[in-house]
Design a protein around this motif. Structure first.
Motif, PDB file in Angstrom:
ATOM      1  N   PRO A  33       0.378  -1.331   0.083  1.00  0.00           N
ATOM      2  CA  PRO A  33       0.164   0.517   0.230  1.00  0.00           C
ATOM      3  C   PRO A  33       0.666   1.328  -0.119  1.00  0.00           C
ATOM      4  N   GLY A  34       2.185   0.781   0.786  1.00  0.00           N
ATOM      5  CA  GLY A  34       2.430   2.649   0.979  1.00  0.00           C
ATOM      6  C   GLY A  34       3.363   3.014  -0.866  1.00  0.00           C
ATOM      7  N   PHE A  35       4.090   1.495  -1.140  1.00  0.00           N
ATOM      8  CA  PHE A  35       4.336   1.966  -2.801  1.00  0.00           C
ATOM      9  C   PHE A  35       3.382   2.882  -3.794  1.00  0.00           C
ATOM     10  N   GLN A  36       1.850   1.895  -3.555  1.00  0.00           N
ATOM     11  CA  GLN A  36       0.904   2.164  -4.793  1.00  0.00           C
ATOM     12  C   GLN A  36       0.388   3.734  -4.430  1.00  0.00           C
ATOM     13  N   HIS A  37      -0.035   3.640  -2.947  1.00  0.00           N
ATOM     14  CA  HIS A  37       0.027   5.409  -3.026  1.00  0.00           C
ATOM     15  C   HIS A  37       1.453   6.606  -2.797  1.00  0.00           C
ATOM     16  N   ALA A  38       2.915   5.953  -3.541  1.00  0.00           N
ATOM     17  CA  ALA A  38       3.555   7.078  -3.642  1.00  0.00           C
ATOM     18  C   ALA A  38       3.494   7.098  -5.385  1.00  0.00           C
ATOM     19  N   ILE A  39       2.456   6.454  -6.142  1.00  0.00           N
ATOM     20  CA  ILE A  39       2.630   6.346  -7.084  1.00  0.00           C
ATOM     21  C   ILE A  39       1.187   7.053  -7.159  1.00  0.00           C
ATOM     22  N   VAL A  40       0.417   6.992  -6.554  1.00  0.00           N
ATOM     23  CA  VAL A  40      -1.030   8.284  -7.237  1.00  0.00           C
ATOM     24  C   VAL A  40      -0.268   9.310  -6.582  1.00  0.00           C
TER      25      VAL A  40
ATOM     26  N   TYR B  35       4.241   6.160 -17.346  1.00  0.00           N
ATOM     27  CA  TYR B  35       5.902   5.354 -17.683  1.00  0.00           C
ATOM     28  C   TYR B  35       6.944   6.272 -17.017  1.00  0.00           C
ATOM     29  N   HIS B  36       6.746   7.106 -17.194  1.00  0.00           N
ATOM     30  CA  HIS B  36       8.084   8.441 -16.662  1.00  0.00           C
ATOM     31  C   HIS B  36       7.935   9.263 -16.055  1.00  0.00           C
ATOM     32  N   LEU B  37       7.266   8.925 -15.246  1.00  0.00           N
ATOM     33  CA  LEU B  37       6.765  10.246 -14.253  1.00  0.00           C
ATOM     34  C   LEU B  37       8.038   9.878 -13.451  1.00  0.00           C
ATOM     35  N   SER B  38       7.906  11.552 -13.522  1.00  0.00           N
ATOM     36  CA  SER B  38       9.062  12.007 -12.904  1.00  0.00           C
ATOM     37  C   SER B  38       9.136  11.149 -10.882  1.00  0.00           C
ATOM     38  N   GLY B  39      10.436  11.303 -10.995  1.00  0.00           N
ATOM     39  CA  GLY B  39      10.235  10.466  -9.422  1.00  0.00           C
ATOM     40  C   GLY B  39       9.872   8.674  -9.418  1.00  0.00           C
ATOM     41  N   ARG B  40       9.323   8.289 -10.536  1.00  0.00           N
ATOM     42  CA  ARG B  40       9.246   6.981 -10.387  1.00  0.00           C
ATOM     43  C   ARG B  40      10.599   6.225 -10.204  1.00  0.00           C
ATOM     44  N   ALA B  41      11.517   6.572 -11.003  1.00  0.00           N
ATOM     45  CA  ALA B  41      12.267   5.524 -10.767  1.00  0.00           C
ATOM     46  C   ALA B  41      13.484   5.680  -9.823  1.00  0.00           C
ATOM     47  N   ASP B  42      13.333   6.620  -9.099  1.00  0.00           N
ATOM     48  CA  ASP B  42      13.904   6.692  -7.759  1.00  0.00           C
ATOM     49  C   ASP B  42      12.877   5.768  -6.521  1.00  0.00           C
ATOM     50  N   LEU B  43      11.402   5.644  -6.438  1.00  0.00           N
ATOM     51  CA  LEU B  43      10.487   5.281  -6.158  1.00  0.00           C
ATOM     52  C   LEU B  43      11.022   3.557  -6.305  1.00  0.00           C
ATOM     53  N   ALA B  44      11.019   3.279  -7.600  1.00  0.00           N
ATOM     54  CA  ALA B  44      11.379   1.618  -7.609  1.00  0.00           C
ATOM     55  C   ALA B  44      12.820   1.171  -7.075  1.00  0.00           C
ATOM     56  N   LEU B  45      13.660   2.338  -6.669  1.00  0.00           N
ATOM     57  CA  LEU B  45      14.554   1.611  -6.308  1.00  0.00           C
ATOM     58  C   LEU B  45      14.102   1.290  -5.086  1.00  0.00           C
ATOM     59  N   THR B  46      14.426   1.729  -3.848  1.00  0.00           N
ATOM     60  CA  THR B  46      13.538   1.877  -3.404  1.00  0.00           C
ATOM     61  C   THR B  46      13.260   0.054  -2.630  1.00  0.00           C
TER      62      THR B  46
END
Length: 83
Positions: free
Chosen positions: A46-53, A69-80
């Protein structure tokens, strides 16, 4: 020095520039499947999905039309999750 962690071998004496541990490729299908299951679980929290929202809400129209797919900040979030 090598040790097994989370189903794959890592070099504990060498640090990556991003602060993570450099890893060696998984060698078996079982190990790859295990790694992918862990990533799926991490991306499904839920935390990851909330961050994507939250990232989607900040996105501009061009990013929305691109399927997010190319959201600004998405790659950094995926690295977590991938660490």
């Amino acid at each position: 020095q090598m040790h097994e962690s989370n189903g794959y071998w890592t070099l504990s004496s060498k640090k990556a520039t991003n602060g993570g541990v450099l890893g060696i490729k998984p060698r078996t299908k079982f190990t790859v499947a295990k790694l992918l299951r862990k990533q799926l679980a991490g991306f499904s929290t839920p935390g990851f999905q909330h961050a994507i929202v939250k990232l989607k809400r900040k996105a501009d129209l061009e990013q929305a039309c691109d399927g997010y797919y190319h959201l600004s900040g998405r790659a950094d979030l995926a690295l977590t999750v991938q660490r």
